[in-house]
Design an enzyme around this catalytic site. Structure first.
Site, PDB file in Angstrom:
ATOM      1  CG  HIS A  45      -2.021   0.929   1.207  1.00 33.12           C
ATOM      2  ND1 HIS A  45      -1.840   2.286   1.278  1.00 33.12           N
ATOM      3  CD2 HIS A  45      -3.354   0.730   1.105  1.00 33.12           C
ATOM      4  CE1 HIS A  45      -3.020   2.883   1.213  1.00 33.12           C
ATOM      5  NE2 HIS A  45      -3.957   1.959   1.110  1.00 33.12           N
ATOM      6  NE  ARG A  79      -3.310   7.813  -1.540  1.00 36.33           N
ATOM      7  CZ  ARG A  79      -3.373   6.614  -2.106  1.00 36.33           C
ATOM      8  NH1 ARG A  79      -3.320   6.512  -3.414  1.00 36.33           N
ATOM      9  NH2 ARG A  79      -3.474   5.531  -1.382  1.00 36.33           N
TER      10      ARG A  79
END
Ligand code: FAD
Length: 645
Positions: free
Chosen positions: A249, A269
């Site tokens: 990740h 995000r």
């Protein structure tokens, strides 16, 4: 004969995360007597840590979303290595699984007009993740537990026994799958607090044990992720598929060292957070790969407009699939443009008002304040890649979740392979485990029901039974670490030291960027660690003994790590969660190749290439010809794509 506590059920589910609970609920609803076994306390499975949401094309926020678009995004994310049938079933059935959760009491966040809200995530064309703030996994598990309790209450009303048809055995670790001839006949394990042994005899075993992250040093995964189900399946004669694909990740915490690897959700995000290097540059614009050119914004202005007007602007490159973002961060740090603690900056403080950050990302706000003394409403976070998810897993039939060649064995959730290809999209795990957890429970129940009720001891008609000799062997294997003599006169090994060396090896040599010499070295080190693990000795007795537990987990971590390293060495291309420095390009010829790991009689891991089944033509029609030509060889392409410019 070994002293064991014996149980008999129709279906035994190993794992009480989302996949295990959904499977167990289904098996019980089919009328099967079902047991669920879990290592931790009931309700503490890894799934509770899931933050961002469940991907399902419900079209609540953008009506353009359909299962076909979700299928397309999933195949793109997995760089077309996904088993197409799993990706199809997943995209088609995920909305029903979310609505079903709601009818069982899940309280999702809502849109202004009262529908289940859906948020943006990397690689998903439309807002698609049904969520509960950034605590979605907690609500998912709470809801499934509530459903379990309601089924137990039904059983109490009918039979006067809450556990008549659904029993939870918590804080119990399974160390072996038992077999009767070729068929599965149940499981053997130990109770973690007392150290006592138990067997559950059942003709159908569903593995739902999650992932393998604890073999890597920097990981978002919890202590439970020691690859047990992967190893149990291998030892029972099943194959593991495409184990080279491990997802790093892009955004784990990098500071302070005690929390390195803890996840920073992609929702940061999705909700507007941007990545910057030490020069303050939004560097992701420099890393949009050719296959995704055209789908992502080319300028900051366009990227910023997308949040308000996604139909007329392209997505920000921060929302590229995870493998792309993780590699980009890795490159920036290596080039000397990293943050003070070896990551990059993730900033949401300049993008959203403080109260909105706290409303949308309460756990992240709390996590950084408590663990790093950083207020994310005022300053950027420092983040870097962390081992997060394994795409590889037990090879299963896409429709039934059955492991071919091992009758009675099923697998679902993170432990199963195929669904995500070379890279999983965020949100697609929670939907995967609901869709395939249900399917595994359904087909395990049908299989068990089909065997009738007569207890048998040999292969053939009736139910398979547990062989006492196998139980004796499993018990001897389990107590071996207490035997100081196993060191054979050499220095005994400490399981904690071996674990640390394993994690360092996998991190350094089979991590985010790989090359042949390093993986060959990793395999040598793993062989050495395996040999030393046979001399691991623990002190004390079987009650509450974590050193003993780790000594037993090591067998699994070492086996699974060897599969990852061998498959990674074999695949001479870069694709999704497998990046080779010495083979940096994606090679279309490898798209149709799956790598299967199995265990030879000698105990060594063998890797075999087998063809990836061709994608059904009507599903290929969902893609533009030019796009298909980037992934498929000419022999695989439909005629239209071959003639495309
Ligand atoms: P788990 O939930 O891990 O359950 C495994 C179960 O198996 C546990 O009960 C464990 O005790 C048991 N078990 C293991 N070994 C044994 C054994 N030997 N004997 C008995 N029991 C055993 N995915 C998304 O889709 N959306 C997200 O927003 C998201 N956020 C995430 C955030 C974090 C921090 C992390 C780490 C992951 C996230 N993921 C997310 C991924 C997702 O949470 C996992 O892939 C998923 O929960 C796995 O579910 P599972 O049911 O397969 O396994």
């Amino acid at each position: 004969m070994t002293e064991v506590e014996r149980h008999t059920f129709d279906v035994v589910v190993v794992g009480a995360g989302g996949a295990g609970l959904r499977a167990a609920i289904e098996a019980r609803e089919q009328g099967m007597r079902t047991a669920v076994i879990c290592k931790s306390l009931f309700g503490k499975a890894h799934t509770v840590m899931a933050e961002g949401g469940i991907a399902a094309a419900m079209g609540n926020v953008n009506s353009g979303d359909t299962w076909q678009v979700h299928f397309r995004d999933t195949m793109r994310g997995g760089k077309f290595l996904n088993h197409w049938r799993m990706a199809e079933l997943h995209a088609q059935e995920a909305p029903d699984r979310v609505w079903e959760l709601e009818t069982w009491g899940a309280l999702f966040d809502r849109t202004g007009d009262g529908r289940i809200s859906q948020r943006n995530f990397g690689g998903h064309e439309y807002p698609r993740l049904a969520h509960v703030g950034d605590r979605t996994g907690l609500e998912l598990i709470r809801t499934l537990q509530q459903k379990v309790v309601s089924l137990q209450q039904q059983d109490f009303a009918e039979y006067g026994d809450y556990e008549a048809r659904l029993r939870i055995l918590q804080e119990c670790t399974v160390t072996r799958i038992c077999k009767d001839g070729d068929r599965v006949s149940g499981v053997f394990g130990y109770v973690r607090d007392s150290g006592r042994f138990f067997t559950v005899e059942a003709p159908a075993v569903v593995l739902a044990t999650g992932g393998i992250g604890k073999s890597f040093k920097v990981t978002s995964n919890s202590w439970e992720y020691t690859g047990d189900g992967h190893a149990l399946a291998l030892l029972a004669g099943a194959s593991l598929l495409n184990m080279e694909f491990v997802q790093f990740h892009p955004t784990g915490m990098v500071w302070p060292p005690s929390v390195k690897g803890i996840l920073v959700t992609e929702s940061v995000r999705g909700d507007g957070g941007v990545l910057r290097n030490s020069d303050g540059r939004r560097f992701m614009f420099d890393y949009v790969p050719d296959v995704f050119k055209g789908q992502y914004a080319q300028s900051e202005e366009e990227a910023d407009r997308w949040y308000a007007d996604p139909d007329r602007n392209r997505r920000p490159p921060e929302l590229l699939p995870r493998d792309e973002v993780a590699r980009a961060i890795n490159t920036e740090v290596k080039a000397g443009r990293g943050s003070p603690h070896g990551g990059v900056f993730l900033d949401v403080s300049t993008r959203l008002p403080a109260e909105e950050i706290i409303r949308r990302l309460p756990s992240m706000h709390h996590q950084f304040k408590e663990l790093a003394d950083v207020d994310i409403t005022r300053e950027p976070m420092e983040v870097g890649p962390t081992c997060h998810y394994v795409m590889g897993g037990v090879a299963v039939d896409p429709d039934t979740a059955a492991a071919p060649g091992v009758p009675g064995l099923f697998a679902a959730g993170e432990v199963a392979g195929g669904m995500h290809g070379s890279n999983r999209l965020g949100g697609n795990s929670l939907s995967d485990l609901l869709v395939f957890g249900r399917r595994a429970g359904l087909h395990a129940a049908a299989y068990a029901a089909g065997l009738g009720t007569g207890l048998g001891t040999g292969p053939g008609a009736g139910r398979p039974g547990i062989d006492p000799a196998q139980v004796d062997r499993a018990a001897a294997e389990a107590v071996a670490p207490f035997d100081g003599a196993r060191a054979g006169g050499r220095a005994a090994e400490n399981p904690y030291t071996l674990h640390q060396e394993l994690q360092q090896t996998m991190n350094d040599l089979v991590g985010i960027v790989r090359r042949a010499e390093e993986m060959a070295e990793a395999l040598e080190r793993l062989a050495g660690l395996r040999e030393r693990a046979a001399r691991a000795v623990v002190e004390g007795h079987r009650q509450f003994n974590p050193g003993w537990h780790l000594a037993l987990d090591l067998r699994n971590m070492l086996l699974v790590s060897e599969c990852v390293a061998r498959a990674a060495l074999e695949r001479t291309e870069s694709r999704g969660g497998h990046t080779r420095d010495d083979h940096p390009e994606m090679d279309r010829a490898w798209r149709s190749v799956n790598l299967y790991c199995s265990l030879a009689d000698s105990g060594s891991v063998a890797v075999e290439r087998r063809p990836n089944p061709p994608i059904r033509p009507d599903l290929l029609d969902l893609f533009a010809a030019e796009e298909l030509a980037k992934y498929l060889t000419e022999a695989e392409l439909p005629a239209a794509a071959v003639t495309a410019p």
